[in-house]
Design a protein around this motif. Sequence first.
Motif, PDB file in Angstrom:
ATOM      1  N   THR A 188       0.831  -1.206   0.000  1.00 47.36           N
ATOM      2  CA  THR A 188       0.000   0.000   0.000  1.00 47.36           C
ATOM      3  C   THR A 188       0.861   1.250   0.000  1.00 47.36           C
ATOM      4  O   THR A 188       0.597   2.218  -0.725  1.00 47.36           O
ATOM      5  CB  THR A 188      -0.915   0.002   1.245  1.00 47.36           C
ATOM      6  OG1 THR A 188      -1.739  -1.158   1.223  1.00 47.36           O
ATOM      7  CG2 THR A 188      -1.783   1.246   1.294  1.00 47.36           C
ATOM      8  N   PHE A 189       1.920   1.216   0.818  1.00 49.97           N
ATOM      9  CA  PHE A 189       2.817   2.380   0.903  1.00 49.97           C
ATOM     10  C   PHE A 189       3.495   2.618  -0.445  1.00 49.97           C
ATOM     11  O   PHE A 189       3.602   3.771  -0.900  1.00 49.97           O
ATOM     12  CB  PHE A 189       3.866   2.156   1.989  1.00 49.97           C
ATOM     13  CG  PHE A 189       4.866   3.268   2.094  1.00 49.97           C
ATOM     14  CD1 PHE A 189       4.549   4.449   2.752  1.00 49.97           C
ATOM     15  CD2 PHE A 189       6.120   3.153   1.511  1.00 49.97           C
ATOM     16  CE1 PHE A 189       5.460   5.493   2.840  1.00 49.97           C
ATOM     17  CE2 PHE A 189       7.040   4.182   1.583  1.00 49.97           C
ATOM     18  CZ  PHE A 189       6.720   5.358   2.255  1.00 49.97           C
ATOM     19  N   ASN A 190       3.974   1.540  -1.078  1.00 49.35           N
ATOM     20  CA  ASN A 190       4.671   1.693  -2.356  1.00 49.35           C
ATOM     21  C   ASN A 190       3.749   2.221  -3.453  1.00 49.35           C
ATOM     22  O   ASN A 190       4.157   3.014  -4.307  1.00 49.35           O
ATOM     23  CB  ASN A 190       5.283   0.357  -2.786  1.00 49.35           C
ATOM     24  CG  ASN A 190       6.485  -0.012  -1.923  1.00 49.35           C
ATOM     25  OD1 ASN A 190       7.132   0.868  -1.348  1.00 49.35           O
ATOM     26  ND2 ASN A 190       6.790  -1.297  -1.828  1.00 49.35           N
ATOM     27  N   THR A 191       2.485   1.776  -3.415  1.00 49.76           N
ATOM     28  CA  THR A 191       1.501   2.283  -4.383  1.00 49.76           C
ATOM     29  C   THR A 191       1.314   3.782  -4.198  1.00 49.76           C
ATOM     30  O   THR A 191       1.272   4.558  -5.161  1.00 49.76           O
ATOM     31  CB  THR A 191       0.147   1.569  -4.202  1.00 49.76           C
ATOM     32  OG1 THR A 191       0.333   0.166  -4.396  1.00 49.76           O
ATOM     33  CG2 THR A 191      -0.887   2.088  -5.180  1.00 49.76           C
ATOM     34  N   PHE A 192       1.183   4.201  -2.938  1.00 51.39           N
ATOM     35  CA  PHE A 192       1.048   5.627  -2.621  1.00 51.39           C
ATOM     36  C   PHE A 192       2.285   6.394  -3.089  1.00 51.39           C
ATOM     37  O   PHE A 192       2.190   7.465  -3.705  1.00 51.39           O
ATOM     38  CB  PHE A 192       0.849   5.799  -1.112  1.00 51.39           C
ATOM     39  CG  PHE A 192       1.226   7.156  -0.586  1.00 51.39           C
ATOM     40  CD1 PHE A 192       0.463   8.276  -0.870  1.00 51.39           C
ATOM     41  CD2 PHE A 192       2.375   7.320   0.193  1.00 51.39           C
ATOM     42  CE1 PHE A 192       0.812   9.530  -0.395  1.00 51.39           C
ATOM     43  CE2 PHE A 192       2.730   8.570   0.680  1.00 51.39           C
ATOM     44  CZ  PHE A 192       1.949   9.672   0.380  1.00 51.39           C
ATOM     45  N   PHE A 193       3.471   5.826  -2.822  1.00 53.49           N
ATOM     46  CA  PHE A 193       4.701   6.543  -3.140  1.00 53.49           C
ATOM     47  C   PHE A 193       4.912   6.651  -4.652  1.00 53.49           C
ATOM     48  O   PHE A 193       5.381   7.679  -5.155  1.00 53.49           O
ATOM     49  CB  PHE A 193       5.898   5.867  -2.476  1.00 53.49           C
ATOM     50  CG  PHE A 193       7.094   6.764  -2.353  1.00 53.49           C
ATOM     51  CD1 PHE A 193       7.157   7.722  -1.350  1.00 53.49           C
ATOM     52  CD2 PHE A 193       8.140   6.690  -3.267  1.00 53.49           C
ATOM     53  CE1 PHE A 193       8.248   8.581  -1.236  1.00 53.49           C
ATOM     54  CE2 PHE A 193       9.228   7.539  -3.163  1.00 53.49           C
ATOM     55  CZ  PHE A 193       9.290   8.483  -2.150  1.00 53.49           C
ATOM     56  N   ASP A 194       4.552   5.576  -5.364  1.00 51.78           N
ATOM     57  CA  ASP A 194       4.646   5.619  -6.837  1.00 51.78           C
ATOM     58  C   ASP A 194       3.725   6.702  -7.396  1.00 51.78           C
ATOM     59  O   ASP A 194       4.084   7.424  -8.332  1.00 51.78           O
ATOM     60  CB  ASP A 194       4.270   4.257  -7.429  1.00 51.78           C
ATOM     61  CG  ASP A 194       5.325   3.193  -7.150  1.00 51.78           C
ATOM     62  OD1 ASP A 194       6.458   3.567  -6.777  1.00 51.78           O
ATOM     63  OD2 ASP A 194       4.999   1.995  -7.266  1.00 51.78           O
ATOM     64  N   PHE A 195       2.518   6.789  -6.809  1.00 51.85           N
ATOM     65  CA  PHE A 195       1.551   7.820  -7.210  1.00 51.85           C
ATOM     66  C   PHE A 195       2.144   9.214  -6.963  1.00 51.85           C
ATOM     67  O   PHE A 195       2.069  10.103  -7.815  1.00 51.85           O
ATOM     68  CB  PHE A 195       0.257   7.620  -6.409  1.00 51.85           C
ATOM     69  CG  PHE A 195      -0.620   8.834  -6.322  1.00 51.85           C
ATOM     70  CD1 PHE A 195      -1.442   9.217  -7.387  1.00 51.85           C
ATOM     71  CD2 PHE A 195      -0.626   9.622  -5.173  1.00 51.85           C
ATOM     72  CE1 PHE A 195      -2.234  10.334  -7.304  1.00 51.85           C
ATOM     73  CE2 PHE A 195      -1.426  10.745  -5.094  1.00 51.85           C
ATOM     74  CZ  PHE A 195      -2.229  11.105  -6.158  1.00 51.85           C
ATOM     75  N   LEU A 196       2.763   9.388  -5.789  1.00 48.86           N
ATOM     76  CA  LEU A 196       3.352  10.675  -5.431  1.00 48.86           C
ATOM     77  C   LEU A 196       4.490  11.037  -6.388  1.00 48.86           C
ATOM     78  O   LEU A 196       4.577  12.176  -6.878  1.00 48.86           O
ATOM     79  CB  LEU A 196       3.877  10.619  -3.994  1.00 48.86           C
ATOM     80  CG  LEU A 196       4.576  11.870  -3.462  1.00 48.86           C
ATOM     81  CD1 LEU A 196       3.637  13.065  -3.487  1.00 48.86           C
ATOM     82  CD2 LEU A 196       5.087  11.633  -2.044  1.00 48.86           C
ATOM     83  N   GLU A 197       5.341  10.048  -6.700  1.00 54.64           N
ATOM     84  CA  GLU A 197       6.467  10.290  -7.611  1.00 54.64           C
ATOM     85  C   GLU A 197       5.958  10.718  -8.991  1.00 54.64           C
ATOM     86  O   GLU A 197       6.484  11.667  -9.601  1.00 54.64           O
ATOM     87  CB  GLU A 197       7.310   9.022  -7.726  1.00 54.64           C
ATOM     88  CG  GLU A 197       8.516   9.200  -8.638  1.00 54.64           C
ATOM     89  CD  GLU A 197       9.307   7.913  -8.835  1.00 54.64           C
ATOM     90  OE1 GLU A 197      10.211   7.903  -9.701  1.00 54.64           O
ATOM     91  OE2 GLU A 197       9.010   6.924  -8.134  1.00 54.64           O
ATOM     92  N   THR A 198       4.921  10.025  -9.477  1.00 57.18           N
ATOM     93  CA  THR A 198       4.361  10.346 -10.793  1.00 57.18           C
ATOM     94  C   THR A 198       3.833  11.775 -10.828  1.00 57.18           C
ATOM     95  O   THR A 198       4.074  12.536 -11.777  1.00 57.18           O
ATOM     96  CB  THR A 198       3.216   9.369 -11.139  1.00 57.18           C
ATOM     97  OG1 THR A 198       3.718   8.039 -11.112  1.00 57.18           O
ATOM     98  CG2 THR A 198       2.651   9.659 -12.530  1.00 57.18           C
TER      99      THR A 198
END
Length: 243
Positions: A188-198
């Motif tokens: 879940t954290f990685n999904t959030f972080f990938d979204f933030l990076e994008t």
Amino acid sequence: NYTKKKHQRMINKTGFVLVKPQLPENIGFSARCLKNFGFSSLDLVNPKENWPNKKAIATSVGANDLLKKAKIYSNIKAAIDSYDIVYASSARQRDINKKHLSFKRFIENIKKNKNKKIGIIFGPEASGLSNEDISHSNYIFKIPVSKNFESINLSHSLIIVCFELFKVFKPGYLKKQKKLTDIASKKTFNTFFDFLETRLEKKGFFSPKEKKKTMLINLRNIFGRMELSNKEVRILSSVFSKL
């Protein structure tokens, strides 16, 4: 359970005696101090005003039960008769043949004798304990305060002592920490972080480009320290999406 009962027995063996207290309000406040930290024995020697006292009851709030069972003595000798070791609080150095303990040594001494019945006596607000009162004790201790203003309220003295003894008698209690629940999984954290990076990439946040990797590491560390819950991840995702 055994450890809890053992610690409670230690607390139950410790009693506080107020000698000639002048203000009934302070007696009520003192009862609250004791109850805050699990102590229940508060006795009085010749209180200045009649007892029981409405002013003391008013300031005791939820600790009125301690006042109801408080014993009133006409002399200090009778008040401390049931204790094995008695410590006397004094705001000043006394010219008396009695062992003076620093506050640290006082706590250490209590720790050493925590299985005995311990009595701690405090004197009247204006003058403190007399040398005769102190002669009934085993030790004298002083609460360290600023030399610019050494006068400390009676109930404040009690709450300092109660807290320090609470740490001795219930050491595990202060180590308890609230366990975090519903911590977001790494996925879940990685999904959030990938979204933030994008999103940051689209906004041109990573400038200059060669610092992108370092900036992402710093951002990951910031959010990683937070131990975010699933709900918090959803909220942050909504916030960044809106921005």
